[in-house]
Design a protein around this motif. Structure first.
Motif, PDB file in Angstrom:
ATOM      1  N   UNK A   7       0.834  -1.203   0.000  1.00  0.00           N
ATOM      2  CA  UNK A   7       0.000   0.000   0.000  1.00  0.00           C
ATOM      3  C   UNK A   7       0.871   1.257   0.000  1.00  0.00           C
ATOM      4  N   UNK A   8       1.891   1.248   0.848  1.00  0.00           N
ATOM      5  CA  UNK A   8       2.811   2.398   0.906  1.00  0.00           C
ATOM      6  C   UNK A   8       3.496   2.598  -0.444  1.00  0.00           C
ATOM      7  N   UNK A   9       3.924   1.508  -1.067  1.00  0.00           N
ATOM      8  CA  UNK A   9       4.622   1.600  -2.347  1.00  0.00           C
ATOM      9  C   UNK A   9       3.701   2.077  -3.468  1.00  0.00           C
ATOM     10  N   UNK A  10       2.418   1.689  -3.402  1.00  0.00           N
ATOM     11  CA  UNK A  10       1.453   2.154  -4.404  1.00  0.00           C
ATOM     12  C   UNK A  10       1.372   3.683  -4.389  1.00  0.00           C
ATOM     13  N   UNK A  11       1.281   4.253  -3.193  1.00  0.00           N
ATOM     14  CA  UNK A  11       1.194   5.707  -3.073  1.00  0.00           C
ATOM     15  C   UNK A  11       2.532   6.362  -3.417  1.00  0.00           C
ATOM     16  N   UNK A  12       3.623   5.808  -2.912  1.00  0.00           N
ATOM     17  CA  UNK A  12       4.950   6.378  -3.171  1.00  0.00           C
ATOM     18  C   UNK A  12       5.273   6.355  -4.663  1.00  0.00           C
ATOM     19  N   UNK A  13       4.950   5.276  -5.343  1.00  0.00           N
ATOM     20  CA  UNK A  13       5.221   5.179  -6.774  1.00  0.00           C
ATOM     21  C   UNK A  13       4.377   6.162  -7.569  1.00  0.00           C
ATOM     22  N   UNK A  14       3.132   6.324  -7.148  1.00  0.00           N
ATOM     23  CA  UNK A  14       2.274   7.298  -7.835  1.00  0.00           C
ATOM     24  C   UNK A  14       2.851   8.701  -7.702  1.00  0.00           C
ATOM     25  N   UNK A  15       3.435   9.008  -6.571  1.00  0.00           N
ATOM     26  CA  UNK A  15       4.016  10.340  -6.352  1.00  0.00           C
ATOM     27  C   UNK A  15       5.182  10.635  -7.283  1.00  0.00           C
ATOM     28  N   UNK A  16       5.807   9.602  -7.829  1.00  0.00           N
ATOM     29  CA  UNK A  16       6.960   9.807  -8.715  1.00  0.00           C
ATOM     30  C   UNK A  16       6.565   9.929 -10.180  1.00  0.00           C
ATOM     31  N   UNK A  17       5.300   9.676 -10.492  1.00  0.00           N
ATOM     32  CA  UNK A  17       4.877   9.703 -11.893  1.00  0.00           C
ATOM     33  C   UNK A  17       4.797  11.130 -12.418  1.00  0.00           C
ATOM     34  N   UNK A  18       5.106  11.300 -13.686  1.00  0.00           N
ATOM     35  CA  UNK A  18       5.211  12.626 -14.288  1.00  0.00           C
ATOM     36  C   UNK A  18       3.859  13.295 -14.500  1.00  0.00           C
ATOM     37  N   UNK A  19       2.809  12.503 -14.670  1.00  0.00           N
ATOM     38  CA  UNK A  19       1.505  13.088 -15.007  1.00  0.00           C
ATOM     39  C   UNK A  19       0.684  13.473 -13.779  1.00  0.00           C
ATOM     40  N   UNK A  20       1.271  13.434 -12.605  1.00  0.00           N
ATOM     41  CA  UNK A  20       0.526  13.733 -11.392  1.00  0.00           C
ATOM     42  C   UNK A  20       0.350  15.246 -11.235  1.00  0.00           C
ATOM     43  N   UNK A  21      -0.847  15.676 -10.852  1.00  0.00           N
ATOM     44  CA  UNK A  21      -1.112  17.102 -10.657  1.00  0.00           C
ATOM     45  C   UNK A  21      -0.614  17.549  -9.289  1.00  0.00           C
ATOM     46  N   UNK A  22      -0.512  18.844  -9.107  1.00  0.00           N
ATOM     47  CA  UNK A  22      -0.039  19.370  -7.828  1.00  0.00           C
ATOM     48  C   UNK A  22      -1.027  19.050  -6.703  1.00  0.00           C
ATOM     49  N   UNK A  23      -2.325  19.049  -7.019  1.00  0.00           N
ATOM     50  CA  UNK A  23      -3.323  18.757  -5.988  1.00  0.00           C
ATOM     51  C   UNK A  23      -3.241  17.294  -5.570  1.00  0.00           C
ATOM     52  N   UNK A  24      -3.164  16.392  -6.554  1.00  0.00           N
ATOM     53  CA  UNK A  24      -3.048  14.977  -6.210  1.00  0.00           C
ATOM     54  C   UNK A  24      -1.761  14.727  -5.437  1.00  0.00           C
ATOM     55  N   UNK A  25      -0.697  15.396  -5.827  1.00  0.00           N
ATOM     56  CA  UNK A  25       0.582  15.227  -5.132  1.00  0.00           C
ATOM     57  C   UNK A  25       0.454  15.644  -3.669  1.00  0.00           C
ATOM     58  N   UNK A  26      -0.265  16.717  -3.419  1.00  0.00           N
ATOM     59  CA  UNK A  26      -0.468  17.172  -2.046  1.00  0.00           C
ATOM     60  C   UNK A  26      -1.291  16.161  -1.257  1.00  0.00           C
ATOM     61  N   UNK A  27      -2.390  15.690  -1.846  1.00  0.00           N
ATOM     62  CA  UNK A  27      -3.244  14.693  -1.173  1.00  0.00           C
ATOM     63  C   UNK A  27      -2.432  13.463  -0.814  1.00  0.00           C
ATOM     64  N   UNK A  28      -1.673  12.941  -1.774  1.00  0.00           N
ATOM     65  CA  UNK A  28      -0.917  11.711  -1.542  1.00  0.00           C
ATOM     66  C   UNK A  28       0.241  11.930  -0.576  1.00  0.00           C
ATOM     67  N   UNK A  29       0.800  13.120  -0.578  1.00  0.00           N
ATOM     68  CA  UNK A  29       1.856  13.431   0.395  1.00  0.00           C
ATOM     69  C   UNK A  29       1.295  13.403   1.808  1.00  0.00           C
ATOM     70  N   UNK A  30       0.088  13.917   1.981  1.00  0.00           N
ATOM     71  CA  UNK A  30      -0.578  13.840   3.283  1.00  0.00           C
ATOM     72  C   UNK A  30      -0.818  12.384   3.672  1.00  0.00           C
ATOM     73  N   UNK A  31      -1.271  11.587   2.712  1.00  0.00           N
ATOM     74  CA  UNK A  31      -1.574  10.183   2.975  1.00  0.00           C
ATOM     75  C   UNK A  31      -0.313   9.423   3.395  1.00  0.00           C
ATOM     76  N   UNK A  32       0.800   9.711   2.750  1.00  0.00           N
ATOM     77  CA  UNK A  32       2.078   9.077   3.116  1.00  0.00           C
ATOM     78  C   UNK A  32       2.425   9.358   4.579  1.00  0.00           C
TER      79      UNK A  32
END
Length: 265
Positions: A7-32
Motif C-alpha cells: 500500500x505504501x509503495x502504491x502511493x509512493x510510486x504514484x508520487x513519482x509519476x510525471x503526469x501527477x497534478x499538484x493537488x493529487x501530489x499534495x493529497x498523496x503526500x498527506x496520505x504518506x
C-alpha cells in the motif's frame, strides 16, 4: 489484495509519476504521512472478495450486509454483529430462508435490529428477484451506472453505494464518511461553515477527491482508509492538532492558531 508495504509503495510510486497534478501530489503526500501512524491492512473491517486477510474474503453480497450492519453503530458492535451473522449464514439462500425475528436477534448488538433485519431481507430478495441471486451480475465496470443501480436497492443510500463500489467491487468511487469529510474540509477548503449534514457539501468533497485522484481503486481504498483513521484518531471534532503531522499545512490550523491564510485550493 495488498499489505501495508505494498500500500505504501502504491502511493509512493504514484508520487513519482510525471503526469501527477499538484493537488493529487499534495493529497498523496498527506496520505504518506498518515500511513506512518496507521496500518492499512489492520483497519479493513468489511468482509469482501479482495480482503487482505484470506479468512475475511467473502462474496460481495456479505460486503453489502456488513455495510448495512455498520450504519449508526460503533466499530466494535459492527464487527461483533458481522461475525455473528457470518457464523449463522453462509449464503444468500440461507438468509432468504430466514425471517426478521431470527436475523434481528443475531444482529441486535449493532443497533436498530428490526430495521436492519428488514433491510437485509429486502435487499436479499431484491437480489434474488432482479439479479437471479447473484449480486456480482450488477458489476459491469461502469461506476456511475452501478452506483445508480445500487441506490435502487432497498435501504441503500449514496454512502452505502460508494462503500460497495469501492470495497465490494474494487472500483474507484470514494467514500466520504464524517471522518473523511472533516479531514478534507479542514485541509483543503476555506469555507468554515461546511457541514456533513449538507448533501451538497458532501458531494463537493467527493467530487474534489475523485477529480484529483488517479482512477485506481487501490489508491481510492488507501486514501479512504487513511483519511478515515486520521479523522477518527487525530482530526476529531475537537482535534489533536499538537499530535498532527499535517498541521503546518492545514487551513483549519492556520485559521485557528496563526495569522497565515494557507487556503491551498
Amino acid at each position: 489484495m495488498f499489505n501495508d508495504v505494498e500500500a505504501f509503495n502504491i502511493i509512493a510510486n504514484r508520487l513519482t509519476e510525471k503526469n501527477i497534478s499538484s493537488i493529487e501530489k499534495t493529497i498523496l503526500s498527506f496520505v504518506i504521512l498518515i500511513m506512518k501512524d496507521f496500518s492499512f491492512t489492520n483497519n479493513q473491517t468489511y468482509p469482501r472478495p479482495s480482503h487482505p486477510d484470506p479468512t475475511k474474503r467473502k462474496d460481495a453480497y456479505f460486503t453489502l450486509i456488513a455495510i448495512i450492519l455498520s450504519l449508526r453503530t460503533t466499530l466494535e458492535n459492527e464487527q461483533k454483529a458481522v461475525n455473528l451473522f457470518l457464523n449463522k449464514f453462509s449464503s444468500l439462500e440461507d438468509v432468504a430462508n430466514s425471517n426478521v425475528d431470527e436475523i434481528k436477534n443475531i444482529i441486535s448488538c449493532a443497533g436498530m435490529p428490526t430495521k436492519k433485519a428488514q433491510t437485509i431481507l429486502d435487499v436479499t430478495n431484491y437480489i434474488i428477484n432482479n439479479y437471479s441471486g447473484d449480486i456480482n451480475k450488477i458489476n459491469n465496470g461502469n461506476v456511475l451506472e452501478m452506483r445508480n443501480k445500487l441506490m435502487d436497492f432497498p435501504g441503500i443510500g449514496e454512502k452505502s453505494a460508494d462503500c460497495m463500489l469501492e470495497l465490494g467491487f474494487d472500483l474507484p468511487s470514494i467514500v466520504v464518511d464524517t471522518n473523511v469529510f472533516r479531514v478534507v474540509t479542514r485541509l483543503f477548503f476555506k469555507e468554515e461553515n461546511m457541514s456533513f449534514g449538507n448533501n451538497q457539501d458532501v458531494l463537493k468533497v467527493k467530487m474534489f477527491l475523485e477529480k484529483n485522484i488517479i482512477k485506481d481503486y487501490r489508491v481510492f481504498q488507501i486514501i479512504h482508509t487513511m483519511l478515515l483513521l486520521q479523522g477518527k484518531h487525530i482530526c476529531r471534532s475537537s482535534p489533536h492538532c499538537d499530535d498532527c503531522k499535517l498541521s503546518n499545512r492545514c487551513n483549519y490550523y492556520a485559521n485557528k492558531h496563526d495569522s497565515r491564510q494557507l487556503r491551498l485550493f
